[in-house]
Every structure is written in structure tokens, then in C-alpha cells.
Design a protein around this motif. Structure first.
Motif, PDB file in Angstrom:
ATOM      1  N   UNK A   1      34.921  73.915  48.842  1.00 58.05           N
ATOM      2  CA  UNK A   1      35.337  73.689  47.447  1.00 58.05           C
ATOM      3  C   UNK A   1      36.578  74.547  47.194  1.00 58.05           C
ATOM      4  N   UNK A   2      37.735  74.098  47.705  1.00 58.08           N
ATOM      5  CA  UNK A   2      38.915  74.975  47.718  1.00 58.08           C
ATOM      6  C   UNK A   2      39.525  75.220  46.335  1.00 58.08           C
ATOM      7  N   UNK A   3      39.907  76.456  46.129  1.00 61.08           N
ATOM      8  CA  UNK A   3      40.657  76.850  44.921  1.00 61.08           C
ATOM      9  C   UNK A   3      41.738  77.808  45.372  1.00 61.08           C
ATOM     10  N   UNK A   4      42.765  77.298  46.019  1.00 58.54           N
ATOM     11  CA  UNK A   4      43.806  78.186  46.537  1.00 58.54           C
ATOM     12  C   UNK A   4      44.484  78.925  45.386  1.00 58.54           C
ATOM     13  N   UNK A   5      44.753  80.196  45.606  1.00 61.92           N
ATOM     14  CA  UNK A   5      45.319  81.020  44.538  1.00 61.92           C
ATOM     15  C   UNK A   5      46.759  80.618  44.258  1.00 61.92           C
ATOM     16  N   UNK A   6      47.253  80.935  43.069  1.00 60.00           N
ATOM     17  CA  UNK A   6      48.645  80.603  42.736  1.00 60.00           C
ATOM     18  C   UNK A   6      49.603  81.122  43.807  1.00 60.00           C
ATOM     19  N   UNK A   7      50.456  80.266  44.269  1.00 61.35           N
ATOM     20  CA  UNK A   7      51.431  80.656  45.292  1.00 61.35           C
ATOM     21  C   UNK A   7      50.973  80.379  46.704  1.00 61.35           C
ATOM     22  N   UNK A   8      49.691  80.237  46.915  1.00 60.70           N
ATOM     23  CA  UNK A   8      49.178  79.957  48.256  1.00 60.70           C
ATOM     24  C   UNK A   8      49.375  78.458  48.522  1.00 60.70           C
ATOM     25  N   UNK A   9      50.111  78.142  49.562  1.00 63.77           N
ATOM     26  CA  UNK A   9      50.288  76.726  49.878  1.00 63.77           C
ATOM     27  C   UNK A   9      49.334  76.271  50.982  1.00 63.77           C
ATOM     28  N   UNK A  10      48.940  77.210  51.836  1.00 65.52           N
ATOM     29  CA  UNK A  10      48.008  76.866  52.922  1.00 65.52           C
ATOM     30  C   UNK A  10      47.056  78.022  53.188  1.00 65.52           C
ATOM     31  N   UNK A  11      45.861  77.678  53.570  1.00 66.80           N
ATOM     32  CA  UNK A  11      44.870  78.677  53.990  1.00 66.80           C
ATOM     33  C   UNK A  11      44.177  78.113  55.219  1.00 66.80           C
ATOM     34  N   UNK A  12      44.252  78.860  56.314  1.00 69.03           N
ATOM     35  CA  UNK A  12      43.669  78.396  57.577  1.00 69.03           C
ATOM     36  C   UNK A  12      42.747  79.482  58.109  1.00 69.03           C
ATOM     37  N   UNK A  13      41.545  79.087  58.507  1.00 69.95           N
ATOM     38  CA  UNK A  13      40.649  80.098  59.081  1.00 69.95           C
ATOM     39  C   UNK A  13      39.666  79.446  60.051  1.00 69.95           C
ATOM     40  N   UNK A  14      39.218  80.226  61.039  1.00 68.71           N
ATOM     41  CA  UNK A  14      38.214  79.736  61.983  1.00 68.71           C
ATOM     42  C   UNK A  14      36.812  80.104  61.491  1.00 68.71           C
ATOM     43  N   UNK A  15      35.820  79.427  61.990  1.00 71.54           N
ATOM     44  CA  UNK A  15      34.431  79.696  61.601  1.00 71.54           C
ATOM     45  C   UNK A  15      33.516  79.484  62.793  1.00 71.54           C
ATOM     46  N   UNK A  16      32.501  80.309  62.886  1.00 74.34           N
ATOM     47  CA  UNK A  16      31.417  80.061  63.828  1.00 74.34           C
ATOM     48  C   UNK A  16      30.224  79.603  62.997  1.00 74.34           C
ATOM     49  N   UNK A  17      29.653  78.469  63.328  1.00 74.27           N
ATOM     50  CA  UNK A  17      28.490  78.002  62.572  1.00 74.27           C
ATOM     51  C   UNK A  17      27.524  77.300  63.514  1.00 74.27           C
ATOM     52  N   UNK A  18      26.352  77.883  63.663  1.00 75.18           N
ATOM     53  CA  UNK A  18      25.293  77.349  64.518  1.00 75.18           C
ATOM     54  C   UNK A  18      25.819  76.883  65.880  1.00 75.18           C
ATOM     55  N   UNK A  19      26.512  77.786  66.517  1.00 73.16           N
ATOM     56  CA  UNK A  19      26.996  77.508  67.865  1.00 73.16           C
ATOM     57  C   UNK A  19      28.259  76.675  67.910  1.00 73.16           C
ATOM     58  N   UNK A  20      28.746  76.290  66.767  1.00 74.65           N
ATOM     59  CA  UNK A  20      29.976  75.481  66.732  1.00 74.65           C
ATOM     60  C   UNK A  20      31.161  76.380  66.407  1.00 74.65           C
ATOM     61  N   UNK A  21      32.294  75.976  66.945  1.00 73.41           N
ATOM     62  CA  UNK A  21      33.520  76.699  66.664  1.00 73.41           C
ATOM     63  C   UNK A  21      34.416  75.782  65.839  1.00 73.41           C
TER      64      UNK A  21
END
Lengths: 773, 286
Positions: free
Chosen positions: A697-717
């Protein structure tokens, strides 16, 4: 000339992108202790403050080892203070090279966040005009946590003459450390502190980069000191390399021998090889943790700083230690472990390095007996975790404190801040939910849940109203002590009780044999989980459906209103400015309390409830705790209030990085750094977990044009890529099984390994997911 | 070590001004400096008449140098201090009007403004008791500018083998100081039992680093709450010398703490004028 231009031939150089470098130019007497903390090099086992190797009188040079505590006086254990191990003195023509003699043409320290290396450049013109350049790298290895490396290149820039280098493993004066004795054993240095020993082996080498070179060499008393001297040629560079291996009696029976054996086993591996392995380890770790922000360089810098220290604080290989409030970067808070670890730091590890998260939770498992003892001591059942924990898990909170004005105050948190038990249980559940690690749950987590549920069942008392109450407790808002029915405590206790019952029921069905064995060991009767549900349902939460507000504790709404916002710019915290009694009688609160419930249990109540409580409590929060601003940023972002989320994000980001009144001199604020990560991933990206996948449910802050991040979830990358304008969500499964990804209240889709899915949005909402190639 | 040249004691002919003499003797011994008593008057006086004019007794005189200079009092005192490379001027700051004592007389104020060396203000209320330095009190507002006083204070403390108490007064309702690098109360107090000791340690460390404190000084840190002047007066009851950094302003509304302290304490106060850079050469420092 920059460091990368110098002829040091480290085979490594500082990361080219300056946004990865935390730079301190010059020596700043006022801030030096703070700089020591901010630039500390740690690997979860060792932590070394970034004090200059040449020695600066107003810094606090020291080294810490996770889990190594000493007890002094009646104050209980504190993290042992070991000497700075990398002291190097250089003399030129018999005169010691010193910042105080002559002129520093350059003095720059750079913490390379990407590579976990402290780079230093120092060009000193001595009173005779000779210019000597020292460039160095120092690191505590992330590839092999018992290894520390130092390399110093010394260049006689405009002269030829005699240079000597003295390298000490411990300073001449160790009065400010806990070292009682230093000896040589098994061809290694053995330092003794009360109750423990530290073995340090080292291999040192001085060599010329240009030609064959044979310096004079002598070893000082007890092998604590080595000295080399040589005739330096004009513009010639000599390099000094040291490899340390370190073990303690916590790790092995004979730490000196272990250190020596480890060094021997490294064999022909050069410093470069060891350094390259370290850099590789950091690169791999960043691959699973880096958050990339486009459009806000300050936020990017703050997150890199936060993630660096979070990576550097954990050790997945040691499940008998946890992370103190200041990590291994300083001695403040005595190395004690608080709820900061489970509630503020742990989510970072759960979603980027599950083995590290598991090790941290195992520390709570291994200290469960101490929690049981504490529960018995206070007349309860089950396990009551220590508010402040150290090596054994026994309560270490001081019971009194002398304030700077001489007043003695009673500290009741050790006795009454009980939500810590529910916080640990919450963390167990969060880890298990995010990883599906049933082996952990059956082997350790469930026992924590059962024992903490038993504690809450005995802690809650049914009143005349037939409701269960938790009286005389302290919630996160420590301005109001000994309150009845603190909303945070009660709601988290209810969560703990329900969660324990759910796990019991679930494993009873799914893994009956395993569960029966565990139940037998814990004396768990078949109907006991139902009794937990009964208490959970009966617990008062202070929620009023008419206003949608939680009353923070019984009687809170009757307290005096004071203008908290007007106090925020004052020179003193509000409880000092107005006095603790006045604050106690008022609605001013120290930190997120009800709002912390929104952050942790968002899915439990409708958004309108979160909105109402946030708007009510936010103006009444004094943010007297460094843990507070990040949670307000998180919740503000989830509510879509991007502007306020940004205000609090910046406040959280500045806690260590903005020279906040010397707060960081005793170490960085690990909880606040973990909170910043959560504000980004849970708040701004709006990540939440479901049984079969994740929701964004993205709500990028003012001025942020992109947000990229990795996640580990139940053995998935996974890799999440969010774009602000036009709105777009992109998710890639780099490894692991199929899962469902959804946008909150919007479309979902199944994604398989190797697939990339994209969701486009516009002002009207989201379209459908598309599978990209 | 740079030897101090003289300790200059201006006496205006009043009995109360002689309260400066025991304190000057103490500093003279501490700094190994001769003491010069100075009376400024256009009258032509014999030595005996000068002794009488200065309200000195026979036991006051041994070991002291007596001088008389013509002209305006403040200008003459400042000129004499400059020519003699005085380590300090020790004087009684107060004058008595018809109704009450004024904290700072016009001569003392003018000397403070123009003095080439530190000025020790000795309240007349201390009388003629012997004075020795066992404890110094250095009030500090956390600013780097006032930190400059810590260097000379530690130097004096070491010479006298005296204890140095650093006093930070936290005044409720005040705004954050604007001077960069100022250390005030911590913004975040996560756990008071840990935060306050850490803050106190850092406050003292920062103060010593910025102010160039001498190592091995017996130093203690104290915090008081309330109005700064009253808190200093209270702590000064157990002290022999207040060390105050001063930025040179005496206009109405400025230096109120200093004036309040002068008015209400019987403890001598050394005023160390600090320039914009926050640093100053102190004649007795090594």
C-alpha cells in the motif's frame, strides 16, 4: 590527491559513489566521541569505535565483544570495555607525528557503508616542514567474525629520512578499560577481565611497495608492542599490515590457543584475500537489504546509515547474544537489551536476514529460565522477561538513578514494565509468520509463547466488572507509571494469549506428535490454551466504539491538557521542563503508546480507528524517546499523511546524524535505526503479510520518485520496486515458490519464481497486474 | 610555565575595598606573583598618608607593594595592569549608594570592559578573612564560548590542588541556545537511569575538549534547576571561587546572571572575558 589516488595498493578503494560514504573531515574536539560511535566498525561479534589510530586525547577509544559483560558494584552487568587494538605511532626523524605538532594538511575519516571499511587519510606537515601521509583501512570482518584487519600506508612525501612505526595491541594506559591482566599464552596475547579471557593473535608485516626492503624490527615487552624503523626514500611508500584473530572464553575453552590456531589456519591468506572476503560478505548482505530511494538524498543517506549499523550489529552464528540499545558502538546503556531489539530492530532481520532474526530470538529462548525466575519472584506464573537483559537474562535494570541535579529517583521499569514479555512473543510470531520456520517454533518459539501466555493469564485479574485488568503497570509512555489497563500492554497481552492459543491449536492439528511431546515437557494441559483465549477476550483495552479511541490507560482522559507542541523546541525534555509530577497529571506522553499498537497490529482494527487515535495522540506526544518519531512516521504514512510522515521520518533520521546534543557519543541508537527501516517498508511501502503472500500500500513521501527494496519472505527472495508518478508497483521473485501479491483493497495476482509483475495506477486507482518479461 | 608578573589590587580608600587583599594574597601565593596595591588620586600623598588613605593596618603592609597614580580611576587601573603585565586585577566591585549596595560600581564596570587581564571581583561581605582555594565553581551554559573558561579554571585548580565543580543550570521554559555546538539537555531520554549519566559524561568531556581543560583535574559535574543566578549563589556557598566566562556585555538586560551573583554572594568571582572565537590567552596558563 584523494585516497584512491594514493600509492597504498590496498587492492581495495573506497566506494566510488560518495553517497555510500560517511565522511568526517578534521578532528572536532566537541564531537569526537560522537564520531567514534557513528563511524564504528562492527560485525556482530566485535565492535570497534572509530577512534583515530594515532590517538586523539578527547575520544573514547574502545572495543566491545558481544556477550562479554563485567559486573561492577551494585549496578549489575555492563558490556566490558576493551582497549582500542589498532594503536599506531609514527615518528619521523625521532619526532612523533602528531596532530598537535605542525599542521594537519588533511585529516579525513570515511566510513564506507557499502564495504564496511573505515578509511582514514592523514597528511601531516611537521614543524620542520616534512610532509608525511598516512592512509589506512580498518575492518572487522563480516566474512569471518573473529578476524580484524588493519593496513596503513606511510608515504614520505617531500623528504627522505628515518621513520619508525610502533604498533600496539593495547595502549600503555588501560585504566579506562576492564583489562586486569595481559599475558602471553600459546603465542598469543591473553587479556583477562573479571570472569572472562580474551585471546588475541596477530600477524604483522611491514613491506615496501617498490623494492626489496628489510626494516629494523624489535618486539616490546610481553609482545604487546612491535617497532619497525627504516630509511624512507623521497616519495616512497611503506605499508604496514596487521591481521588479528580474536576469541573469548565465552566461545572456547582456551581463547589464546583458539586465536593462534585460527590465525595459523588462515595460512598464506594475505590481508588482501581476507579483506576481499569481507567485502564480498558485505556485498551479499547489501543485496538482501539495500533500500534505494530516488529523489531524496538525505533519506537515502539516513537509510544506508541505518542499514549499515543494523547489518553490523547482528551475528547469525551466535544465539546466546542479542543486540543492546547501542549495539557494539558505545558503552551507554551498559550493553543492555530492551524491547528495542524485538519491536524496533528485529523486523529488519526477519525480512532481510532470517538466520540473524532467528539467532536473536534464540537468545530469548536461552534466557527463558531467567524470565521464569523473574515471574516466580513477583508471584506470577510463566515467564516475565527482564526489562533490561544482559548475558544471563536476569533483570539488570537499576532500581535507582541519581539525576544530574543530585535527585535520586526510583526506577520502576524493571519491576513494572511488563509489556516486554508480549513484545518478545510478538516477535516470535512475526518471525514465524514471515519465515514459516516450524522447526524454530516447535523447538523454541512455542515454548516462549506458552510461558509468556501463562504469565499474562496470571498477571491479569478479573474485576467486579467481570473483565480482566492489568493493574499497576508501565506502558511505553513511561511518563505515567503504575497505571491500570495500559492499552498497549493489555492489547499486546491479548495478542500474546491468542497467538499462543492459535499456535497450540495449529500444531496440535498439524504436528500432533511433536506438539504432544512439547506439551508433556511443559506440563501443558489440553484445555490450557482455551483459558488463554478466555483471558484475552476479557482483557480491557480501553476502546470506546463511539469515539473510536483507545484510552491510553484508565483515567487518562481526565488528565490535564497541556500544549505539548509548544514544548517541543524547549531546551529540556518536557518532564524536566515542567517537572515529572506535572507531566504525570497531564496528557503529555513520552512516546508512541496507543500509536505503537497501530504500528504493530494494524490489521486488527479498521483504518478509521487508527486515524482517530493517531490524530488524538499525535499532538500530545512529546517524543521524549528516540524510538518515537519512526513509529509516528510509519503510521502517518499508512494513513496517507505523507507530509507528517516525512516530518517524522526526518526527525528519526536525524537522531544520530544531526549531532543531537551528544546523544550518540555513547553509541548509535539501534532501535531508532530499526524504526527507520520499518517506517520505510511497513509505512511508506505499506508492506503487510497475509497467509499466502504479501500486500503493498505505497505512500511515497514528497519528493521520492522511486523506492526499491529486497525482501525475504517464507524462503522467497523478492524485489519490490515502487514508483510515484505515474504510480507503479513492480515485484520480482528472484528465488522461491509462487506467492500472491496484492495492493491493499485492490487487485492481486500469483507470481512464480523468476517472474516480474507490474501494476500500473493513475488518479482513479490501480489497473490489473501484468506479467512482464 | 609563564610566570605571572603581578596581582594588582585597586583600593579606593574605602574599608570595604580592602576585602580584596586576602584574596589577592591567596592568588599571589598561587601564582608566585607580587601584589601591588594601587590607589588612584590626584592628591600628593606621603607613604604613611597613602597607607592611611588605603585603610590599611600595619599587618596588611608586609610583602605588598604600594603605588599611587593620578588620573581617572578606571583608566589608571587598566593602564597599570597593562604596563605591569598583571596576571589579574583583584578588586571589590561594589559601591555603596545612600540606600543600598550596588552590584557593580562604575569603576569596576569600566575596569571589566577594558582590562587586559582577568578581573577577580571580591564582594565586600566576605570581609578580611584569610582566603585559600580549595574548590572552584564554574557555571556553564553549554555553549562553546563559555567553555573557554574551563582551560584557565583547570589550570588554577591544578595549581591549588583544588576541586573543580562544573555547574550546569537548566532553566525551565528556555529556548534552545542558538550557538552552534552548544550542549544542552538531551533531546531524547529513552531511559533516565542510562541517559543522564551518559549525558553528564559527554557534557563534561565536550566541555573539557572544547575548553582545553588540563588533564588530571579533580572535576565534578553538577546540574541545578531554576534561575541561573540563584543556583550559582547557592552552589557558591561551598566554593572559594566562581569562574565565569563573560562575553563583554554589561548593557541593561545583559550579564544579568553575573550581576545577580555579585550582588548575592560572598564568594569571589573571577571574570574571564571570552572573545568571539571563544579562546583567550590567560597570563597564568602554561
Amino acid at each position: 590527491m584523494t585516497l584512491s589516488d594514493c600509492p597504498a595498493d590496498f587492492s581495495l578503494s573506497p566506494t566510488a559513489d560518495p553517497s555510500w560514504l560517511l565522511v568526517e573531515d578534521g578532528v572536532n574536539p566537541a564531537r569526537e566521541r560522537e564520531i567514534d560511535s557513528l563511524l564504528a566498525i562492527c560485525n556482530g561479534y566485535l565492535g570497534m569505535r572509530a577512534s583515530a589510530a594515532e590517538g586523539i586525547s578527547f575520544s573514547y577509544p574502545s572495543t566491545f565483544i558481544a556477550g562479554l559483560y563485567v559486573t561492577n558494584g551494585g549496578l549489575g552487568p555492563r558490556l566490558a570495555v576493551l582497549p582500542h587494538l589498532l594503536c599506531v605511532d609514527v615518528t619521523v626523524q625521532g619526532e612523533k607525528l602528531s596532530l598537535a605538532a605542525g599542521r594537519a594538511l588533511l585529516h579525513r575519516r570515511q566510513l564506507d557503508l557499502r564495504q564496511g571499511i573505515l578509511w582514514t587519510e592523514w597528511r601531516q606537515q611537521d614543524p620542520s616542514g616534512r610532509i608525511t601521509r598516512l592512509t589506512s583501512l580498518e575492518l572487522t570482518s563480516l566474512a569471518d567474525r573473529h578476524v580484524m584487519l588493519q593496513s596503513v600506508a606511510i608515504t614520505a612525501e617531500n623528504y627522505a629520512g628515518r621513520i619508525s612505526l610502533t604498533a600496539r595491541t593495547c595502549p600503555l594506559d588501560m585504566a579506562s578499560t576492564d583489562i586486569e591482566q595481559v599475558a602471553i599464552e600459546s603465542d598469543a596475547l591473553l587479556m583477562r577481565i573479571p570472569g572472562n579471557e580474551i585471546g588475541i593473535a596477530k600477524a604483522s608485516e611491514v613491506r615496501s611497495l617498490a623494492a626489496s626492503f628489510l626494516p629494523d624490527h624489535e618486539t616490546g615487552p610481553n609482545g604487546r608492542e612491535e617497532r619497525w624503523s627504516w630509511e624512507a626514500t623521497l616519495s616512497g611508500t611503506i605499508r604496514f599490515d596487521r591481521i588479528f584473530t580474536i576469541f573469548t572464553s565465552r566461545d572456547v575453552g582456551n581463547p589464546a590457543k583458539a586465536a593462534r590456531d585460527h590465525l595459523t589456519a588462515m595460512g598464506a591468506r594475505s590481508l588482501q584475500t581476507a579483506a576481499a572476503a569481507h567485502v564480498d560478505a558485505w556485498h551479499r548482505r547489501w543485496e538482501n537489504a539495500e533500500i534505494r530511494i530516488t529523489g531524496d538524498n538525505e533519506a537515502q543517506r539516513a537509510l544506508r546509515f541505518a542499514i549499515y549499523h543494523l547489518i553490523a550489529a547482528a551475528n547469525p552464528a551466535d544465539e546466546h547474544v542479542s543486540i543492546g540499545a547501542r549495539g557494539l558502538t558505545g558503552e551507554a546503556y551498559r550493553g543492555h537489551i530492551f524491547w528495542d531489539t524485538e519491536i524496533f530492530m528485529l523486523p529488519f532481520y526477519v525480512f532481510t536476514d532470517p538466520p540473524a532474526a532467528r539467532a536473536l530470538l534464540m537468545y530469548r529462548y536461552h534466557t527463558l529460565d531467567a524470565a521464569r525466575r523473574k515471574a516466580v519472584e513477583y508471584g506470577y506464573e510463566g515467564a516475565l522477561y527482564a526489562w533490561e537483559s544482559a548475558d544471563s537474562g536476569d533483570e539488570t535494570t537499576p532500581t535507582r538513578a541519581v539525576m544530574p541535579d543530585g535527585r535520586v529517583i526510583i526506577i520502576r521499569t524493571g519491576e513494572r514494565e511488563h509489556h516486554i514479555s508480549a513484545d518478545v512473543a510478538y516477535a516470535v510470531w512475526q518471525y514465524w509468520h514471515a519465515t514459516g520456520d516450524d522447526a524454530f517454533m516447535l523447538g523454541a518459539g512455542a515454548e516462549i509463547l506458552v510461558e509468556t501466555a501463562r504469565f499474562w493469564r496470571s498477571r491479569a485479574k478479573v474485576g467486579l466488572d467481570d473483565r480482566a485488568h492489568i493493574r499497576q503497570a508501565i506502558g511505553p509512555d513511561e511518563y505515567h507509571e503504575l497505571v491500570d489497563d495500559n492499552a498497549y500492554t493489555n492489547a499486546m497481552a491479548a495478542f500474546n494469549l491468542e497467538c499462543a492459543a492459535d499456535v497450540a491449536d495449529g500444531f496440535q492439528r498439524a504436528k500432533s506428535g511433536d506438539w504432544q511431546r512439547l506439551s508433556a515437557r511443559l506440563g501443558l494441559a489440553e484445555k490450557e490454551p482455551n483459558s488463554w483465549r478466555t483471558v484475552a477476550e476479557a482483557l480491557v483495552t480501553g476502546f470506546d466504539p463511539a469515539t473510536r479511541l483507545f484510552e491510553q490507560f484508565a483515567g487518562y482522559f481526565q488528565l490535564e491538557e497541556i500544549d505539548v507542541a509548544a514544548q517541543r523546541g524547549r531546551a529540556m525534555p518536557i518532564d524536566m521542563d515542567l517537572g515529572p509530577e506535572r507531566v504525570r497529571r497531564s496528557k503529555a506522553i513520552k512516546q508512541a503508546d496507543v500509536v505503537a499498537l497501530s504500528a504493530l497490529l494494524w490489521d486488527k482494527w479498521p483504518v478509521a480507528v487508527h486515524e482517530a487515535n493517531f490524530r488524538y495522540y499525535e499532538p500530545r506526544t512529546a517524543h521524549g524517546s528516540s524510538l518515537s518519531p519512526a513509529l509516528y512516521s510509519l503510521v502517518a504514512a499508512k494513513l496517507g499523511d505523507r507530509s507528517l510522515a516525512q516530518t517524522y521520518f526526518r526527525q528519526a533520521a536525524e537522531i544520530d546524524l544531526s549531532n543531537n546534543m551528544g546523544n550518540a557519543a555513547g553509541g548509535v541508537h539501534m532501535g531508532a535505526l530499526g524504526g527507520l527501516w520499518q517506517a520505510t517498508v511497513f509505512g511508506i511501502a505499506g508492506l503487510s503479510m497475509r497467509e499466502n503472500g504479501i500486500v503493498l500500500d505505497p505512500h511515497l513521501l514528497p519528493g521520492w520518485t522511486e523506492l526499491v527494496f529486497p525482501l525475504q519472505w517464507r524462503g522467497r527472495s523478492l524485489r519490490v520496486h515502487l514508483q510515484a508518478d505515474p504510480p507503479q508497483i513492480e515485484l520480482t521473485i528472484k528465488a522461491g515458490n509462487e506467492l500472491t501479491v496484492a495492493v491493499l483493497d485492490g487487485p492481486s495476482c500469483r507470481v512464480r519464481e523468476g517472474q516480474r509483475v507490474v501494476l500500473h495506477g493513475n488518479a482513479l486507482g490501480w489497473a490489473n497486474w501484468e506479467i512482464a518479461q | 610555565m609563564t610566570s605571572a608578573k603581578t596581582v594588582l589590587v585597586p583600593l579606593d580608600g574605602s574599608v570595604h575595598s580592602t576585602a580584596a587583599i586576602p584574596v589577592a594574597r591567596g592568588f599571589g601565593e598561587l601564582l608566585n606573583a607580587p601584589i601591588v596595591l594601587l590607589h588612584v588620586s590626584d592628591d600628593v600623598l606621603t607613604t604613611r598618608a597613602l597607607v592611611e588613605r588605603m585603610k590599611l593596618s600595619g599587618e596588611d603592609v608586609p610583602g605588598l607593594i604600594l603605588e599611587q597614580r593620578p588620573g581617572a580611576a578606571a583608566a589608571a587601573i587598566v593602564k597599570e595592569a597593562g604596563e605591569r603585565h598583571s596576571a589579574m586585577i583583584v578588586m571589590c566591585p561594589q559601591i555603596r549608594t545612600d540606600l543600598r549596595w550596588r552590584a557593580l560600581g562604575s569603576v569596576a564596570a569600566a575596569v571589566l570592559r577594558s582590562s587586559p587581564c582577568p578581573v577577580v571581583l571580591v564582594p565586600s561581605a566576605r570581609g578580611r578573612k584569610r582566603w585559600a582555594l580549595h574548590r572552584l565553581l564554574i557555571p556553564h551554559d553549554g555553549t562553546p564560548t563559555s567553555a573557554a573558561a574551563i582551560g584557565p579554571a583547570t589550570d588554577l585548580a591544578l595549581r591549588a590542588a583544588a576541586e573543580l565543580v562544573v555547574l550546569h543550570v537548566a532553566t525551565p521554559g528556555t529556548e534552545l541556545p542558538t550557538e552552534p555546538g552548544t550542549l544542552v539537555s538531551p533531546r531524547y531520554v529513552d531511559q533516565p537511569q542510562h541517559e543522564w549519566p551518559a549525558w553528564a559524561q559527554e557534557f563534561l568531556a565536550r566541555l573539557c575538549a572544547v575548553g582545553g581543560a588540563r588533564a588530571r583535574t579533580d572535576m565534578r559535574f553538577a546540574v541545578a534547576q531554576g534561575e541561573a543566578g540563584a543556583a550559582i549563589v547557592d552552589f557558591a556557598r561551598q566554593s572559594d571561587l566562581i569562574v565565569l566566562g563573560w562575553r563583554g556585555a554589561l548593557e541593561p538586560g545583559r550579564a544579568q546572571t553575573m550581576q545577580r551573583v555579585i550582588c548575592d554572594t560572598s564568594c569571589p568571582m573571577i571574570v574571564l572575558r571570552v572573545d568571539d572565537s571563544g579562546r583567550r590567552y590567560w597570563p597564568w596558563s602554561s
